[in-house]
Design a protein around this motif. Structure first.
Motif, short mmCIF file in Angstrom:
data_model
loop_
_atom_site.label_atom_id
_atom_site.label_comp_id
_atom_site.label_asym_id
_atom_site.label_seq_id
_atom_site.Cartn_x
_atom_site.Cartn_y
_atom_site.Cartn_z
N LEU A 141 0.84 -1.20 0.00
CA LEU A 141 0.00 0.00 0.00
C LEU A 141 0.87 1.25 0.00
CD1 LEU A 141 -2.67 -0.97 2.69
CD2 LEU A 141 -3.00 -0.85 0.22
N SER A 142 0.55 2.19 -0.86
CA SER A 142 1.31 3.44 -0.89
C SER A 142 0.89 4.32 0.28
CB SER A 142 1.04 4.18 -2.21
OG SER A 142 -0.30 4.67 -2.23
N ILE A 143 1.74 5.26 0.62
CA ILE A 143 1.43 6.21 1.69
C ILE A 143 0.17 6.99 1.32
CG2 ILE A 143 2.26 8.20 3.00
CD1 ILE A 143 3.84 5.64 3.59
N TYR A 144 0.05 7.36 0.05
CA TYR A 144 -1.14 8.08 -0.42
C TYR A 144 -2.40 7.25 -0.18
CZ TYR A 144 -4.65 10.00 -3.52
OH TYR A 144 -5.83 10.49 -4.02
N ARG A 145 -2.34 5.96 -0.52
CA ARG A 145 -3.50 5.07 -0.36
C ARG A 145 -3.85 4.89 1.11
NH1 ARG A 145 -8.16 3.63 -0.97
NH2 ARG A 145 -8.66 1.45 -1.02
N ILE A 146 -2.84 4.75 1.95
CA ILE A 146 -3.08 4.60 3.39
C ILE A 146 -3.73 5.86 3.95
CG2 ILE A 146 -1.94 4.40 5.64
CD1 ILE A 146 0.05 2.46 4.24
N ALA A 147 -3.23 7.01 3.55
CA ALA A 147 -3.82 8.28 4.01
C ALA A 147 -5.29 8.33 3.61
CB ALA A 147 -3.05 9.46 3.42
N ASP A 148 -5.57 7.96 2.38
CA ASP A 148 -6.95 7.96 1.88
C ASP A 148 -7.82 6.96 2.65
OD1 ASP A 148 -8.98 8.77 -0.10
OD2 ASP A 148 -8.79 6.69 -0.79
N ILE B 49 8.17 10.15 13.99
CA ILE B 49 8.85 9.76 12.76
C ILE B 49 7.84 9.82 11.62
CG2 ILE B 49 10.60 8.28 13.83
CD1 ILE B 49 8.90 5.85 13.20
N THR B 50 8.35 9.81 10.40
CA THR B 50 7.47 9.85 9.23
C THR B 50 6.85 8.47 9.00
OG1 THR B 50 9.17 9.23 7.65
CG2 THR B 50 8.95 11.61 8.15
N PRO B 51 5.77 8.40 8.23
CA PRO B 51 5.20 7.09 7.90
C PRO B 51 6.20 6.16 7.22
CG PRO B 51 3.67 8.83 7.29
CD PRO B 51 4.95 9.49 7.70
N THR B 52 7.02 6.70 6.35
CA THR B 52 8.02 5.88 5.67
C THR B 52 9.04 5.34 6.66
OG1 THR B 52 7.72 7.18 3.65
CG2 THR B 52 9.74 5.87 3.81
N GLN B 53 9.49 6.16 7.59
CA GLN B 53 10.43 5.71 8.60
C GLN B 53 9.80 4.63 9.49
OE1 GLN B 53 11.16 9.59 10.28
NE2 GLN B 53 13.21 9.70 9.40
N TYR B 54 8.52 4.82 9.80
CA TYR B 54 7.81 3.82 10.61
C TYR B 54 7.75 2.50 9.86
CZ TYR B 54 4.19 1.51 13.33
OH TYR B 54 3.50 0.60 14.08
N ARG B 55 7.40 2.56 8.60
CA ARG B 55 7.30 1.34 7.77
C ARG B 55 8.65 0.62 7.72
NH1 ARG B 55 4.55 1.84 2.08
NH2 ARG B 55 2.79 0.99 3.18
#
Length: 165
Positions: A121-128, A148-154
């Motif tokens: 899932l992309s960050i955009y899709r998760i936000a949506d 932390i950012t979502p990417t860093q969390y992932r």
């Protein structure tokens, strides 16, 4: 059943089916995640039930937890329950310690953390999926609440998972 629990349950079934219903480490991991989520939901509900939180505030909390993925505002939530927005804001903060929109956003971020474990899932899709119409606002709130950012969390979650195997 909450959306997160339902998602984890479906994932558990999918993993079990793919592995011919053998008790593998993946099945155990998915089952543990499901049990932790169910425990967390139970603790959150019991925390409010054990206190003197009025039932109408509990109803709003539960409604937010099941509708977090929709466009929400204080006015729309107040209208849903037949309250004046100012009254609902005051009573909600009095019993939860959070303004309504902060509670909504914290609920959304908690769901996003779970979804971030799915690397497809992309960050955009998760936000949506979590009810954020603006990906940048989602990332800003995520960083504010989680540090932390979502990417860093992932990446951190994925590295932790790799270290467990």
């Amino acid at each position: 059943m909450e959306k997160r629990s339902r998602l984890l349950f479906v994932q558990l079934l999918d993993i079990a089916k793919r592995e011919n219903y053998m008790p593998t480490w993946r099945c155990h991991y998915a089952l543990n995640l499901l049990l932790m989520e169910a425990t967390n939901e139970s603790f959150q509900i019991n925390r409010f039930l054990d206190s003197s939180v009025p039932i109408h505030v509990l109803d709003v909390i539960e409604w937010i937890r099941t509708h977090y993925d929709q466009l929400l505002s204080v006015a729309s939530i107040a209208e849903q329950f037949g309250y004046h927005p100012t009254y609902l804001t005051n009573i909600f903060k009095k019993y939860t310690g959070y303004p309504i929109l902060t509670y909504v956003n914290r609920t959304r971020i908690a769901v996003a953390k779970n979804l971030l474990t799915n690397r497809t899932l992309s960050i955009y899709r998760i936000a949506d999926m979590c009810g954020f119409s603006d990906e940048k606002y989602f990332m800003k709130l995520f960083k504010r609440y989680e540090g932390i950012t979502p990417t860093q969390y992932r990446k951190a979650f994925h590295q932790k998972k790799i270290n467990l195997t």
